[in-house]
Every structure is written in structure tokens, then in C-alpha cells.
Design a protein around this motif. Structure first.
Motif, mmCIF file in Angstrom:
data_model
loop_
_atom_site.group_PDB
_atom_site.id
_atom_site.type_symbol
_atom_site.label_atom_id
_atom_site.label_comp_id
_atom_site.label_asym_id
_atom_site.label_seq_id
_atom_site.Cartn_x
_atom_site.Cartn_y
_atom_site.Cartn_z
ATOM 1 N N ILE A 76 0.854 -1.191 0.000
ATOM 2 C CA ILE A 76 0.000 0.000 0.000
ATOM 3 C C ILE A 76 0.887 1.238 0.000
ATOM 4 N N THR A 77 0.586 2.168 -0.938
ATOM 5 C CA THR A 77 1.419 3.367 -1.034
ATOM 6 C C THR A 77 0.591 4.655 -1.049
ATOM 7 N N SER A 78 -0.587 4.616 -0.447
ATOM 8 C CA SER A 78 -1.376 5.850 -0.315
ATOM 9 C C SER A 78 -2.173 5.822 0.982
ATOM 10 N N PRO A 79 -2.366 6.978 1.605
ATOM 11 C CA PRO A 79 -3.161 7.040 2.834
ATOM 12 C C PRO A 79 -4.605 6.592 2.625
ATOM 13 N N THR A 80 -5.185 6.899 1.475
ATOM 14 C CA THR A 80 -6.578 6.518 1.212
ATOM 15 C C THR A 80 -6.745 5.006 1.224
ATOM 16 N N VAL A 81 -5.877 4.305 0.492
ATOM 17 C CA VAL A 81 -5.949 2.841 0.449
ATOM 18 C C VAL A 81 -5.608 2.262 1.822
ATOM 19 N N ALA A 82 -4.602 2.812 2.484
ATOM 20 C CA ALA A 82 -4.224 2.321 3.817
ATOM 21 C C ALA A 82 -5.397 2.428 4.783
ATOM 22 N N ASN A 83 -6.119 3.527 4.732
ATOM 23 C CA ASN A 83 -7.276 3.704 5.613
ATOM 24 C C ASN A 83 -8.369 2.683 5.303
ATOM 25 N N LEU A 84 -8.697 2.505 4.020
ATOM 26 C CA LEU A 84 -9.746 1.549 3.649
ATOM 27 C C LEU A 84 -9.381 0.124 4.080
ATOM 28 N N PHE A 85 -8.170 -0.282 3.754
ATOM 29 C CA PHE A 85 -7.767 -1.669 3.961
ATOM 30 C C PHE A 85 -7.424 -1.985 5.420
ATOM 31 N N LEU A 86 -6.698 -1.093 6.069
ATOM 32 C CA LEU A 86 -6.192 -1.391 7.415
ATOM 33 C C LEU A 86 -7.065 -0.860 8.545
ATOM 34 N N VAL A 87 -7.717 0.271 8.334
ATOM 35 C CA VAL A 87 -8.526 0.874 9.393
ATOM 36 C C VAL A 87 -9.989 0.459 9.254
ATOM 37 N N GLU A 88 -10.543 0.666 8.050
ATOM 38 C CA GLU A 88 -11.948 0.309 7.836
ATOM 39 C C GLU A 88 -12.140 -1.177 7.551
ATOM 40 N N LYS A 89 -11.042 -1.908 7.366
ATOM 41 C CA LYS A 89 -11.045 -3.373 7.237
ATOM 42 C C LYS A 89 -11.766 -3.895 5.991
ATOM 43 N N TYR A 90 -11.684 -3.145 4.898
ATOM 44 C CA TYR A 90 -12.217 -3.659 3.633
ATOM 45 C C TYR A 90 -11.343 -4.827 3.184
ATOM 46 N N ALA A 91 -11.961 -5.830 2.566
ATOM 47 C CA ALA A 91 -11.211 -6.941 1.993
ATOM 48 C C ALA A 91 -10.548 -6.446 0.701
ATOM 49 N N ILE A 92 -9.689 -7.275 0.118
ATOM 50 C CA ILE A 92 -8.957 -6.858 -1.080
ATOM 51 C C ILE A 92 -9.910 -6.439 -2.198
ATOM 52 N N GLY A 93 -10.833 -7.313 -2.569
ATOM 53 C CA GLY A 93 -11.770 -6.993 -3.651
ATOM 54 C C GLY A 93 -12.641 -5.793 -3.334
ATOM 55 N N GLN A 94 -13.063 -5.685 -2.089
ATOM 56 C CA GLN A 94 -13.892 -4.548 -1.679
ATOM 57 C C GLN A 94 -13.104 -3.243 -1.723
ATOM 58 N N THR A 95 -11.804 -3.305 -1.464
ATOM 59 C CA THR A 95 -10.978 -2.101 -1.536
ATOM 60 C C THR A 95 -10.915 -1.589 -2.969
#
Length: 174
Positions: A76-95
Motif C-alpha cells: 500500500i502506497t497511499s493514505p486513502t488505500v491504507a485507511n480503507l484496507f487497514l482501518v476500515e477493514k475492507y477486503a482486497i476486492g472490496q478495496t
């Protein structure tokens, strides 16, 4: 994969995490460090110079039977993706869906039988191997979110016998 298996078996699929390890690079020249969440400062600093990586293995289960073991490494190389995937816990496909992007797909390898050590990610735990299993390794990516995924299915018979393979007494799917 969760949605496809759920549709195929007409049953809910649950995800059981075997392990999940998250790391960040304070700078591109420093070694990775374990990331303990929540850590807003690291999340907002995700960039190409300070990437976050996660290695994870999960079991996709249907009727208490593992239908797929998925091992992934994401970068992950952006804050937006990091937030979705790691904080909001979206799965890979959902991200990918939440980002409104269709990822590029690259099939790396496929096979029948045991997964070879050359295919297994270096961080992964050994997957229970049988001569019956089917596996594929592929890569999904968009800018700022790269995923290397190995999926191992216990047997090809599960796709032939469907619900009967699950052992719930139902007839095979047509």
C-alpha cells in the motif's frame, strides 16, 4: 473469492484468519518495522517512499469446511488505500471496488497437486498438501495497491460435486 464461493455453494462463506502481519517502512532506506494498529501517523504517511505491506493467510469456510486457503501479500502506497484496507477493514476486492477501480490481473501460475516451495510466498505457513488440490497464483494491482495472492482449493471434486462435497447430504449442483 468469498462471493464466488458463496454463489457456487449457495451458502455463506466465513473468513478465518490464520495470520496477519503488517509492516511499514519509515523511509525507503530503512528496514521494515512491525505496524501496530491503530496508528494514524503511519496510515497518513503511506507513500511510495514509505510503503505499508501486509502478509496474511485466511481460510474461506463453508459449512465448517475449508473451501480455499488464500495467502496474500499487499503493498500500500497511499493514505486513502491504507485507511480503507487497514482501518476500515475492507477486503482486497472490496478495496478495489471502493476505490472505483478495476485492477489489472496477471496470472502468475496454476497447478494441480501440492504447491511447490517455489510458488509459496516466503512468509507463508505451509498449506496442507494433497495430490487432489488445485491452486493458482496471481497478481492484482492499481496505483497504490498491489496484491500477490495464492489460492489453494482442497480438491477439484468440490467444483464437480458442490453441496455433496460439503457433506450436507444435498445433491450435486448442476
Amino acid at each position: 473469492m468469498q462471493y464466488l464461493n458463496s454463489a457456487f455453494f449457495a451458502r455463506p462463506i466465513t473468513i478465518v484468519t490464520v495470520y496477519s502481519n503488517t509492516f511499514y517502512h519509515p523511509t525507503i532506506h530503512e528496514p521494515s518495522a512491525i505496524l501496530t494498529l491503530p496508528n494514524p501517523a503511519v496510515i497518513v504517511s503511506a507513500s511510495r517512499e514509505s510503503p505499508i505491506t501486509q502478509t496474511r493467510q485466511v481460510h474461506l469456510q463453508c459449512s465448517n469446511k475449508t473451501v480455499c486457503t488464500a495467502t496474500s501479500t499487499v503493498r500500500i502506497t497511499s493514505p486513502t488505500v491504507a485507511n480503507l484496507f487497514l482501518v476500515e477493514k475492507y477486503a482486497i476486492g472490496q478495496t478495489f471496488a471502493r476505490m472505483g477501480k478495476v485492477p489489472e490481473f496477471e496470472l502468475v501460475s496454476v497447478g494441480l497437486g501440492p504447491v511447490t516451495d517455489a510458488v509459496l510466498p516466503s512468509h507463508s505457513e505451509k498449506v496442507h498438501s494433497t495430490d487432489e488440490q488445485l491452486w493458482r497464483k496471481y497478481r492484482l494491482y492499481i496505483d497504490d495497491f498491489e496484491c500477490d495472492i495464492l489460492e489453494v482449493f482442497p480438491t477439484r471434486e468440490m467444483f464437480v460435486d458442490g453441496l455433496h462435497w460439503l457433506g450436507d447430504g444435498s445433491e450435486p449442483l448442476d
